[in-house]
Design a protein around this motif. Structure first.
Motif, mmCIF file in Angstrom:
data_model
loop_
_atom_site.group_PDB
_atom_site.id
_atom_site.type_symbol
_atom_site.label_atom_id
_atom_site.label_comp_id
_atom_site.label_asym_id
_atom_site.label_seq_id
_atom_site.Cartn_x
_atom_site.Cartn_y
_atom_site.Cartn_z
ATOM 1 N N ASP A 154 1.119 -1.296 -0.344
ATOM 2 C CA ASP A 154 0.226 0.034 -0.111
ATOM 3 C C ASP A 154 0.777 1.575 0.021
ATOM 4 O OD1 ASP A 154 -1.624 2.294 1.890
ATOM 5 O OD2 ASP A 154 -2.849 1.256 0.722
ATOM 6 N N PRO A 155 0.558 1.982 -0.483
ATOM 7 C CA PRO A 155 1.524 3.336 -1.258
ATOM 8 C C PRO A 155 1.547 4.151 0.141
ATOM 9 C CG PRO A 155 0.384 3.020 -3.364
ATOM 10 C CD PRO A 155 -0.007 2.072 -1.864
ATOM 11 N N SER B 280 4.517 -7.837 1.165
ATOM 12 C CA SER B 280 3.502 -8.823 0.776
ATOM 13 C C SER B 280 2.832 -9.870 1.862
ATOM 14 C CB SER B 280 4.919 -10.150 1.276
ATOM 15 O OG SER B 280 4.614 -11.720 0.649
ATOM 16 N N HIS B 281 1.441 -10.003 0.625
ATOM 17 C CA HIS B 281 -0.004 -10.471 1.320
ATOM 18 C C HIS B 281 -0.318 -9.142 1.889
ATOM 19 C CE1 HIS B 281 2.152 -13.628 0.042
ATOM 20 N NE2 HIS B 281 0.313 -14.374 -0.649
ATOM 21 N N GLY B 282 -0.756 -7.999 1.761
ATOM 22 C CA GLY B 282 -1.149 -7.077 2.562
ATOM 23 C C GLY B 282 -0.415 -5.945 4.501
ATOM 24 N N PRO C 92 8.358 -5.448 15.111
ATOM 25 C CA PRO C 92 7.203 -5.499 14.769
ATOM 26 C C PRO C 92 6.688 -5.448 13.022
ATOM 27 C CG PRO C 92 7.271 -4.294 16.717
ATOM 28 C CD PRO C 92 8.828 -5.039 16.086
ATOM 29 N N TYR C 93 4.999 -5.768 12.470
ATOM 30 C CA TYR C 93 4.873 -5.456 11.670
ATOM 31 C C TYR C 93 3.360 -4.518 10.961
ATOM 32 C CZ TYR C 93 2.315 -9.800 11.500
ATOM 33 O OH TYR C 93 1.852 -11.442 12.514
ATOM 34 N N ILE C 94 3.274 -4.798 9.761
ATOM 35 C CA ILE C 94 2.080 -3.773 9.820
ATOM 36 C C ILE C 94 1.344 -4.043 8.853
ATOM 37 C CG2 ILE C 94 0.643 -1.210 8.787
ATOM 38 C CD1 ILE C 94 3.399 -0.122 9.730
ATOM 39 N N VAL C 95 0.038 -4.465 9.301
ATOM 40 C CA VAL C 95 -0.840 -5.114 8.314
ATOM 41 C C VAL C 95 -1.887 -3.900 7.721
ATOM 42 C CG1 VAL C 95 -2.609 -6.597 7.890
ATOM 43 C CG2 VAL C 95 -0.324 -7.174 8.541
ATOM 44 N N GLY C 96 -2.223 -4.042 6.325
ATOM 45 C CA GLY C 96 -3.050 -1.887 6.330
ATOM 46 C C GLY C 96 -3.602 -1.632 5.346
#
Length: 123
Positions: free
Chosen positions: A25-26, A46-48, A65-69
């Motif tokens: 996501d930009p 990768s994969h959102g 930690p990582y971000i999804v969204g």
């Protein structure tokens, strides 16, 4: 190529949408890149999800930690292997700041190469 060059080239390829670069996501990518500590890590969309690694080649560190969204709604998860959500219903900027707040103190710039296990093995 130096570690900084590999990480910088990867970030720029993702940000500029170069052919062959991974996609994410930009808005999430831009928010993460705006954080100097995240900009020094190896980005892996990768994969959102947008994960960050301390190294530039597989196997990855997978200990951050990582971000999804996306631009509308983000969740920050604890590192893989640790259950938990660190924050949800966040903007990309809030999510990036939360990842930075949960980085280990010894989390410096990414190094070139695979992640070594504590026993010195690669996988």
């Amino acid at each position: 190529m130096t570690e900084e060059a590999v990480v910088e080239k990867t970030w720029h390829g993702i940000l500029e949408g170069h052919p062959g670069a991974r996609r994410g996501d930009p808005d999430v990518i831009a928010a993460a890149y705006a954080e100097p500590r995240l900009r020094a890590l190896f980005p892996f969309p990768s994969h959102g999800a947008l994960s960050f690694h301390r190294n530039t080649q597989y196997p990855w560190s997978n200990d951050l930690p990582y971000i999804v969204g996306d631009a509308e709604w983000c969740v920050v998860y604890a590192p893989r292997g640790v259950d938990g959500v660190l924050g949800e219903s966040l903007t990309p900027q809030q999510a990036a700041a939360l990842v930075v707040a949960h980085l280990p103190d010894d989390c410096g710039p990414a190094f070139e190469g695979p992640w070594l296990q504590t026993d010195g093995s690669i996988d």
